[in-house]
Motif scaffolding. Sequence first.
Motif, PDB file in Angstrom:
ATOM      1  N   PHE A   1       0.822  -1.220   0.000  1.00 21.64           N
ATOM      2  CA  PHE A   1       0.000   0.000   0.000  1.00 21.64           C
ATOM      3  C   PHE A   1       0.855   1.268   0.000  1.00 21.64           C
ATOM      4  O   PHE A   1       0.569   2.216  -0.722  1.00 21.64           O
ATOM      5  CB  PHE A   1      -0.951   0.006   1.194  1.00 21.64           C
ATOM      6  CG  PHE A   1      -1.960  -1.109   1.172  1.00 21.64           C
ATOM      7  CD1 PHE A   1      -2.626  -1.441   0.006  1.00 21.64           C
ATOM      8  CD2 PHE A   1      -2.229  -1.837   2.322  1.00 21.64           C
ATOM      9  CE1 PHE A   1      -3.555  -2.478  -0.027  1.00 21.64           C
ATOM     10  CE2 PHE A   1      -3.156  -2.870   2.302  1.00 21.64           C
ATOM     11  CZ  PHE A   1      -3.814  -3.193   1.130  1.00 21.64           C
ATOM     12  N   VAL A   2       1.914   1.271   0.813  1.00 23.19           N
ATOM     13  CA  VAL A   2       2.745   2.469   0.864  1.00 23.19           C
ATOM     14  C   VAL A   2       3.503   2.656  -0.448  1.00 23.19           C
ATOM     15  O   VAL A   2       3.670   3.781  -0.929  1.00 23.19           O
ATOM     16  CB  VAL A   2       3.711   2.420   2.075  1.00 23.19           C
ATOM     17  CG1 VAL A   2       4.760   1.332   1.911  1.00 23.19           C
ATOM     18  CG2 VAL A   2       4.391   3.778   2.262  1.00 23.19           C
ATOM     19  N   LEU A   3       3.955   1.554  -1.068  1.00 24.91           N
ATOM     20  CA  LEU A   3       4.641   1.669  -2.347  1.00 24.91           C
ATOM     21  C   LEU A   3       3.677   2.101  -3.456  1.00 24.91           C
ATOM     22  O   LEU A   3       4.055   2.858  -4.352  1.00 24.91           O
ATOM     23  CB  LEU A   3       5.308   0.343  -2.718  1.00 24.91           C
ATOM     24  CG  LEU A   3       6.596   0.013  -1.955  1.00 24.91           C
ATOM     25  CD1 LEU A   3       7.089  -1.379  -2.317  1.00 24.91           C
ATOM     26  CD2 LEU A   3       7.675   1.040  -2.267  1.00 24.91           C
ATOM     27  N   THR A   4       2.449   1.621  -3.382  1.00 22.30           N
ATOM     28  CA  THR A   4       1.439   2.064  -4.344  1.00 22.30           C
ATOM     29  C   THR A   4       1.248   3.573  -4.249  1.00 22.30           C
ATOM     30  O   THR A   4       1.195   4.280  -5.270  1.00 22.30           O
ATOM     31  CB  THR A   4       0.099   1.353  -4.082  1.00 22.30           C
ATOM     32  OG1 THR A   4       0.251  -0.051  -4.333  1.00 22.30           O
ATOM     33  CG2 THR A   4      -1.004   1.903  -4.980  1.00 22.30           C
ATOM     34  N   PHE A   5       1.160   4.080  -3.027  1.00 18.26           N
ATOM     35  CA  PHE A   5       1.022   5.522  -2.815  1.00 18.26           C
ATOM     36  C   PHE A   5       2.228   6.278  -3.359  1.00 18.26           C
ATOM     37  O   PHE A   5       2.087   7.253  -4.111  1.00 18.26           O
ATOM     38  CB  PHE A   5       0.841   5.805  -1.322  1.00 18.26           C
ATOM     39  CG  PHE A   5       0.912   7.260  -0.949  1.00 18.26           C
ATOM     40  CD1 PHE A   5       0.028   8.181  -1.480  1.00 18.26           C
ATOM     41  CD2 PHE A   5       1.890   7.714  -0.064  1.00 18.26           C
ATOM     42  CE1 PHE A   5       0.089   9.527  -1.138  1.00 18.26           C
ATOM     43  CE2 PHE A   5       1.969   9.055   0.285  1.00 18.26           C
ATOM     44  CZ  PHE A   5       1.078   9.964  -0.253  1.00 18.26           C
ATOM     45  N   VAL A   6       3.433   5.834  -3.014  1.00 18.25           N
ATOM     46  CA  VAL A   6       4.651   6.536  -3.419  1.00 18.25           C
ATOM     47  C   VAL A   6       4.842   6.495  -4.933  1.00 18.25           C
ATOM     48  O   VAL A   6       5.192   7.518  -5.556  1.00 18.25           O
ATOM     49  CB  VAL A   6       5.876   5.936  -2.709  1.00 18.25           C
ATOM     50  CG1 VAL A   6       7.177   6.521  -3.270  1.00 18.25           C
ATOM     51  CG2 VAL A   6       5.801   6.180  -1.209  1.00 18.25           C
TER      52      VAL A   6
ATOM     53  N   ILE B   1       4.420  12.204   4.728  1.00 12.80           N
ATOM     54  CA  ILE B   1       4.993  11.253   5.695  1.00 12.80           C
ATOM     55  C   ILE B   1       3.879  10.564   6.489  1.00 12.80           C
ATOM     56  O   ILE B   1       3.911   9.334   6.687  1.00 12.80           O
ATOM     57  CB  ILE B   1       5.971  11.973   6.645  1.00 12.80           C
ATOM     58  CG1 ILE B   1       7.196  12.463   5.865  1.00 12.80           C
ATOM     59  CG2 ILE B   1       6.403  11.048   7.784  1.00 12.80           C
ATOM     60  CD1 ILE B   1       8.131  13.340   6.681  1.00 12.80           C
ATOM     61  N   LEU B   2       2.897  11.331   6.943  1.00  6.30           N
ATOM     62  CA  LEU B   2       1.787  10.745   7.700  1.00  6.30           C
ATOM     63  C   LEU B   2       1.005   9.744   6.847  1.00  6.30           C
ATOM     64  O   LEU B   2       0.606   8.677   7.341  1.00  6.30           O
ATOM     65  CB  LEU B   2       0.861  11.848   8.205  1.00  6.30           C
ATOM     66  CG  LEU B   2       1.420  12.780   9.279  1.00  6.30           C
ATOM     67  CD1 LEU B   2       0.435  13.898   9.591  1.00  6.30           C
ATOM     68  CD2 LEU B   2       1.745  11.990  10.549  1.00  6.30           C
TER      69      LEU B   2
ATOM     70  N   TYR C   1      -0.464   4.077   5.406  1.00  2.00           N
ATOM     71  CA  TYR C   1      -0.475   2.997   4.417  1.00  2.00           C
ATOM     72  C   TYR C   1       0.499   1.879   4.800  1.00  2.00           C
ATOM     73  O   TYR C   1       0.254   0.700   4.508  1.00  2.00           O
ATOM     74  CB  TYR C   1      -0.146   3.542   3.028  1.00  2.00           C
ATOM     75  CG  TYR C   1      -1.265   4.348   2.423  1.00  2.00           C
ATOM     76  CD1 TYR C   1      -2.545   3.806   2.299  1.00  2.00           C
ATOM     77  CD2 TYR C   1      -1.070   5.661   1.993  1.00  2.00           C
ATOM     78  CE1 TYR C   1      -3.580   4.550   1.770  1.00  2.00           C
ATOM     79  CE2 TYR C   1      -2.111   6.402   1.446  1.00  2.00           C
ATOM     80  CZ  TYR C   1      -3.359   5.844   1.348  1.00  2.00           C
ATOM     81  OH  TYR C   1      -4.395   6.578   0.827  1.00  2.00           O
ATOM     82  N   GLY C   2       1.609   2.256   5.447  1.00  2.00           N
ATOM     83  CA  GLY C   2       2.529   1.230   5.929  1.00  2.00           C
ATOM     84  C   GLY C   2       1.883   0.349   6.986  1.00  2.00           C
ATOM     85  O   GLY C   2       2.014  -0.885   6.956  1.00  2.00           O
ATOM     86  N   LEU C   3       1.166   0.968   7.924  1.00  2.00           N
ATOM     87  CA  LEU C   3       0.459   0.209   8.963  1.00  2.00           C
ATOM     88  C   LEU C   3      -0.639  -0.655   8.355  1.00  2.00           C
ATOM     89  O   LEU C   3      -0.850  -1.800   8.771  1.00  2.00           O
ATOM     90  CB  LEU C   3      -0.132   1.164   9.997  1.00  2.00           C
ATOM     91  CG  LEU C   3       0.874   1.870  10.922  1.00  2.00           C
ATOM     92  CD1 LEU C   3       0.166   2.935  11.758  1.00  2.00           C
ATOM     93  CD2 LEU C   3       1.563   0.853  11.830  1.00  2.00           C
ATOM     94  N   ALA C   4      -1.344  -0.107   7.363  1.00  2.00           N
ATOM     95  CA  ALA C   4      -2.401  -0.879   6.722  1.00  2.00           C
ATOM     96  C   ALA C   4      -1.833  -2.098   6.006  1.00  2.00           C
ATOM     97  O   ALA C   4      -2.406  -3.198   6.065  1.00  2.00           O
ATOM     98  CB  ALA C   4      -3.163   0.008   5.729  1.00  2.00           C
ATOM     99  N   GLY C   5      -0.691  -1.936   5.343  1.00  2.00           N
ATOM    100  CA  GLY C   5      -0.057  -3.057   4.661  1.00  2.00           C
ATOM    101  C   GLY C   5       0.457  -4.095   5.633  1.00  2.00           C
ATOM    102  O   GLY C   5       0.324  -5.310   5.408  1.00  2.00           O
ATOM    103  N   TRP C   6       1.050  -3.627   6.730  1.00  2.00           N
ATOM    104  CA  TRP C   6       1.558  -4.555   7.753  1.00  2.00           C
ATOM    105  C   TRP C   6       0.410  -5.333   8.383  1.00  2.00           C
ATOM    106  O   TRP C   6       0.506  -6.534   8.626  1.00  2.00           O
ATOM    107  CB  TRP C   6       2.309  -3.772   8.818  1.00  2.00           C
ATOM    108  CG  TRP C   6       2.751  -4.612   9.988  1.00  2.00           C
ATOM    109  CD1 TRP C   6       3.812  -5.469  10.040  1.00  2.00           C
ATOM    110  CD2 TRP C   6       2.121  -4.666  11.270  1.00  2.00           C
ATOM    111  NE1 TRP C   6       3.891  -6.054  11.267  1.00  2.00           N
ATOM    112  CE2 TRP C   6       2.859  -5.582  12.048  1.00  2.00           C
ATOM    113  CE3 TRP C   6       1.011  -4.028  11.836  1.00  2.00           C
ATOM    114  CZ2 TRP C   6       2.520  -5.882  13.367  1.00  2.00           C
ATOM    115  CZ3 TRP C   6       0.668  -4.323  13.142  1.00  2.00           C
ATOM    116  CH2 TRP C   6       1.422  -5.240  13.894  1.00  2.00           C
TER     117      TRP C   6
END
Length: 427
Positions: free
Chosen positions: A99-104, A189-190, A195-200
């Motif tokens: 999710f975080v990589l998708t966002f970035v 950053i937030l 998204y990092g927490l959601a992916g984890w």
Amino acid sequence: MEWLVLGLFVLGLVLCVIFHFSVVWALAAGYFFFFSYGLWRRIPAGELWQSSVRGLKTVRTILMVMVLIGMLTTVWRAGGTIPMIVSLAGNLIRPELFFVLTFVLNCCVSCLTGTAFGTAATMGVICMSVANFLGASPVWTGGAIMSGAFFGDRCSPLSTSALLVAAVTHTDFFRNLAIMARRAVVPFILSCMVYGLAGWHSGSSGGMGLDVWHVFASAFQLHWLTLIPAVLIIACSLMRMDVRKTMGLSIITACVLAVTLQGMAVTDLLPMLLTGYRCPETALAPLLDGGGILSMISSIAIIGLSATYAGLFERTGLLLGLRHSVMLLRKWLNPFGCIWVVSFFISMISCAQTLAVILTDQICQDLVQDKERMMMALEDTVIVSAALIPWCIAAAVPLAAVSAPVSSLAAAVYLYVQPLWSWRRWK
């Protein structure tokens, strides 16, 4: 009479949404209503026409940029620039950070192209395809795509919305970009953290199973030279070169690459500048087909019609009643909060960022005297608020492009965090 005219306009927008007609028809009807209102106020037709033209002139640069974007999105496909970017980025995706990589990744592509629609149609489609393979949540994936797509739509040197805000507020475009970039750091950053927490939490552990590089290599020469058109955009923007010259240089370079590196005939390429790129590989056609000047006609019509409203509203004073209501709202909210509320309401009835920007600026101009502060308020409210309304073009088109559910808007973290962060810092 003022509320009757506005009511007819809103009714037209609602009917277009219900019956899935283009919002252009409602905007054209709105022009007729507002022009007729001016005649009812005994304002000569010639003056109303001149006011319309005056409003249209404020966005003439944007209209030219829209034409160039249509050409750019074609030749970046044909020259291999978009396939190269998507291939490089697609192979970086890992399940545990999906999710975080998708966002970035969508942030990066949107910053390069300056279009949320183009980002959703390229990197967004790739990310959703990977999500389907991994079994990842389409809601969170769609939200990450929407967040990333509008990150660049707000502050890219190719962003027509940023150009529009600069034109409306009479501020320096490149200085605006620098200010917006600084203000976006913490929200970025937030959003990454969420998204990092959601992916984890999702605990996805499947393999990729999708070699993006080889998929595109079957149809394109994925050479480092294909990145030159994108690099030119960045370099020329840093040098503050006129955006039209920047895009023109990138288009010419991509055309040369399409002919010399990808082996496309000039006779095939030139018509595509108008009609859009058509990939000869059937498997890649859903990912790459599109672009062209004709694809921008609807957006050009929306921007042009919306701009004429500004001149009519100024001449007829149609919005003076709304301005009074906003000043009453000022008793409970600070100027930024008032602008945020107004922008959300205007976006709901206008269905388009362009008209929402113009109307919000006109209605709220008495709240903020400093042009730069008004620019920041518009960028941090109306530009992102429009993407949270399901029937607004800013939301409907990207969601449809990536086949994401409407509930994805609830997971578009950046679109909530940016205005909240700006509201907190407003003095």
